[in-house]
Design a protein around this motif. Sequence first.
Motif, PDB file in Angstrom:
ATOM      1  N   TYR A  12      36.244  47.631  32.105  1.00  0.00           N
ATOM      2  CA  TYR A  12      36.361  46.415  32.915  1.00  0.00           C
ATOM      3  C   TYR A  12      34.972  45.796  33.085  1.00  0.00           C
ATOM      4  O   TYR A  12      33.976  46.518  33.207  1.00  0.00           O
ATOM      5  CB  TYR A  12      36.967  46.751  34.289  1.00  0.00           C
ATOM      6  CG  TYR A  12      38.377  47.290  34.186  1.00  0.00           C
ATOM      7  CD1 TYR A  12      39.468  46.434  34.203  1.00  0.00           C
ATOM      8  CD2 TYR A  12      38.608  48.661  34.032  1.00  0.00           C
ATOM      9  CE1 TYR A  12      40.764  46.914  34.082  1.00  0.00           C
ATOM     10  CE2 TYR A  12      39.903  49.159  33.906  1.00  0.00           C
ATOM     11  CZ  TYR A  12      40.973  48.283  33.938  1.00  0.00           C
ATOM     12  OH  TYR A  12      42.249  48.773  33.809  1.00  0.00           O
ATOM     13  N   GLU A  13      34.923  44.451  33.127  1.00  0.00           N
ATOM     14  CA  GLU A  13      33.626  43.773  33.260  1.00  0.00           C
ATOM     15  C   GLU A  13      32.974  44.037  34.596  1.00  0.00           C
ATOM     16  O   GLU A  13      31.749  44.018  34.733  1.00  0.00           O
ATOM     17  CB  GLU A  13      33.791  42.256  33.077  1.00  0.00           C
ATOM     18  CG  GLU A  13      33.746  41.834  31.629  1.00  0.00           C
ATOM     19  CD  GLU A  13      33.827  40.324  31.471  1.00  0.00           C
ATOM     20  OE1 GLU A  13      33.267  39.593  32.315  1.00  0.00           O
ATOM     21  OE2 GLU A  13      34.479  39.889  30.513  1.00  0.00           O
ATOM     22  N   ASN A  14      33.793  44.228  35.618  1.00  0.00           N
ATOM     23  CA  ASN A  14      33.272  44.550  36.954  1.00  0.00           C
ATOM     24  C   ASN A  14      34.384  45.247  37.722  1.00  0.00           C
ATOM     25  O   ASN A  14      35.546  45.221  37.302  1.00  0.00           O
ATOM     26  CB  ASN A  14      32.775  43.270  37.670  1.00  0.00           C
ATOM     27  CG  ASN A  14      33.896  42.320  38.000  1.00  0.00           C
ATOM     28  OD1 ASN A  14      34.729  42.598  38.854  1.00  0.00           O
ATOM     29  ND2 ASN A  14      33.951  41.189  37.288  1.00  0.00           N
ATOM     30  N   PRO A  15      34.044  45.889  38.862  1.00  0.00           N
ATOM     31  CA  PRO A  15      35.047  46.698  39.553  1.00  0.00           C
ATOM     32  C   PRO A  15      35.952  45.925  40.506  1.00  0.00           C
ATOM     33  O   PRO A  15      36.837  46.526  41.132  1.00  0.00           O
ATOM     34  CB  PRO A  15      34.184  47.690  40.349  1.00  0.00           C
ATOM     35  CG  PRO A  15      32.917  46.953  40.607  1.00  0.00           C
ATOM     36  CD  PRO A  15      32.692  46.088  39.394  1.00  0.00           C
ATOM     37  N   PHE A  16      35.776  44.603  40.620  1.00  0.00           N
ATOM     38  CA  PHE A  16      36.486  43.872  41.672  1.00  0.00           C
ATOM     39  C   PHE A  16      37.903  43.464  41.276  1.00  0.00           C
ATOM     40  O   PHE A  16      38.140  42.984  40.166  1.00  0.00           O
ATOM     41  CB  PHE A  16      35.705  42.613  42.066  1.00  0.00           C
ATOM     42  CG  PHE A  16      34.397  42.914  42.737  1.00  0.00           C
ATOM     43  CD1 PHE A  16      34.361  43.373  44.049  1.00  0.00           C
ATOM     44  CD2 PHE A  16      33.195  42.754  42.057  1.00  0.00           C
ATOM     45  CE1 PHE A  16      33.150  43.655  44.670  1.00  0.00           C
ATOM     46  CE2 PHE A  16      31.981  43.029  42.674  1.00  0.00           C
ATOM     47  CZ  PHE A  16      31.953  43.488  43.983  1.00  0.00           C
ATOM     48  N   MET A  17      38.821  43.635  42.231  1.00  0.00           N
ATOM     49  CA  MET A  17      40.223  43.234  42.083  1.00  0.00           C
ATOM     50  C   MET A  17      40.691  42.606  43.392  1.00  0.00           C
ATOM     51  O   MET A  17      40.058  42.781  44.428  1.00  0.00           O
ATOM     52  CB  MET A  17      41.140  44.459  41.858  1.00  0.00           C
ATOM     53  CG  MET A  17      40.724  45.430  40.804  1.00  0.00           C
ATOM     54  SD  MET A  17      41.821  46.891  40.756  1.00  0.00           S
ATOM     55  CE  MET A  17      43.434  46.173  40.507  1.00  0.00           C
ATOM     56  N   ASN A  18      41.848  41.953  43.342  1.00  0.00           N
ATOM     57  CA  ASN A  18      42.535  41.635  44.596  1.00  0.00           C
ATOM     58  C   ASN A  18      43.165  42.902  45.151  1.00  0.00           C
ATOM     59  O   ASN A  18      43.475  43.838  44.404  1.00  0.00           O
ATOM     60  CB  ASN A  18      43.624  40.575  44.343  1.00  0.00           C
ATOM     61  CG  ASN A  18      44.737  41.090  43.443  1.00  0.00           C
ATOM     62  OD1 ASN A  18      44.457  41.596  42.350  1.00  0.00           O
ATOM     63  ND2 ASN A  18      45.971  40.986  43.882  1.00  0.00           N
ATOM     64  N   ALA A  19      43.347  42.933  46.480  1.00  0.00           N
ATOM     65  CA  ALA A  19      44.191  43.975  47.069  1.00  0.00           C
ATOM     66  C   ALA A  19      45.630  43.500  46.948  1.00  0.00           C
ATOM     67  O   ALA A  19      45.916  42.307  47.159  1.00  0.00           O
ATOM     68  CB  ALA A  19      43.821  44.192  48.532  1.00  0.00           C
ATOM     69  N   SER A  20      46.534  44.401  46.598  1.00  0.00           N
ATOM     70  CA  SER A  20      47.921  43.990  46.438  1.00  0.00           C
ATOM     71  C   SER A  20      48.404  43.330  47.721  1.00  0.00           C
ATOM     72  O   SER A  20      48.115  43.793  48.825  1.00  0.00           O
ATOM     73  CB  SER A  20      48.813  45.184  46.090  1.00  0.00           C
ATOM     74  OG  SER A  20      50.151  44.735  45.937  1.00  0.00           O
TER      75      SER A  20
END
Length: 312
Positions: A12-20
């Motif tokens: 992954y390019e970075n560790p950030f995601m939305n929270a479900s």
Amino acid sequence: ASLRTEFLGRQYENPFMNASGVHCLTIDELEELSNSKAGAFITKSSTEVEREGNPEPRYYSTPLGSINSMGLPNRGFKYYLDYVLDYQDKHPAANTPFFSVAGMSIDENLKLLRAIQDSAFDGVTELNLSCPNVPGKPQLAYDFEVTEELLSKVFSFFKKPLGVKLPPYFDFAHFDTAASILNKFPLAYVNCINSVGNGLYVDLETESVVIKPKNGFGGIGGEYVKPTALANVRGFYTRLNSSIKIIGTGGIRTGQDAFEHLLCGATMLQVGTELYEEGVSVFERLLHELEDIMNKKGYTSIDEFRGKLSSL
Ligand code: RRO
């Protein structure tokens, strides 16, 4: 510095995601996440049948965070499964979105996971064991016996990568018991934490609660919950087999918050309340803020400091 992150053998390019739950109810919102700087994204927890959720107002922004009692509104399992399968076809080189499920019973969870197992889905599944907002349904992962029984049944047939979304725990006895159960299973990850369940926010002016469901009680997110989130990330990082990764969720508003979660042992990072406040541009800000901190400290990759929190 590079934010590149390996998670479950995927890059992954970075560790950030939305929270479900945040910005992932509809295909339009999911596509906005796909087109954002987020390193990955996840669908709204779904049930077999679509749900309207609880009556509005059911989300309220407070000075230090948020309170919600959405009640699991979602378009139904098939809507999200069709979306992710279509996504795989259209973006063969990209990572498939994470897929969150939250069946209303043990049997419904098993049915949904069987359907994922039998599908062409090649992504990561998150089993939500911690929704605090469906009237009459306690947070599953506060019942250790039922949690163990469910996971035993799940892993008798489920062979794709699976993580669980946990509620916050507040006692070392509970960290110990939860970890000893989770360590029995080939889990890919645990996600700490869901909202802090059943808080109550009071508006001074109106002398009233601020959300309608459950007489104003709802899950708390944002700045309020960061120390609890960090404690849960650290508590599980130090107790779980190293094959079980940690996703850190709770109170990530700045690059500093992200750095702290990584230092406590998180590999991926999810943003809920602040994504709701700022929209998907939050990801670009967060990744620049995290990179700045790493550059100032002389770190060139996250692996150099992940989990390396010092004790006194
Ligand atoms: O939909 C919700 O009310 C909700 C869910 Br399923 C959850 O897992 N966590 C939360 O804060 N809200």
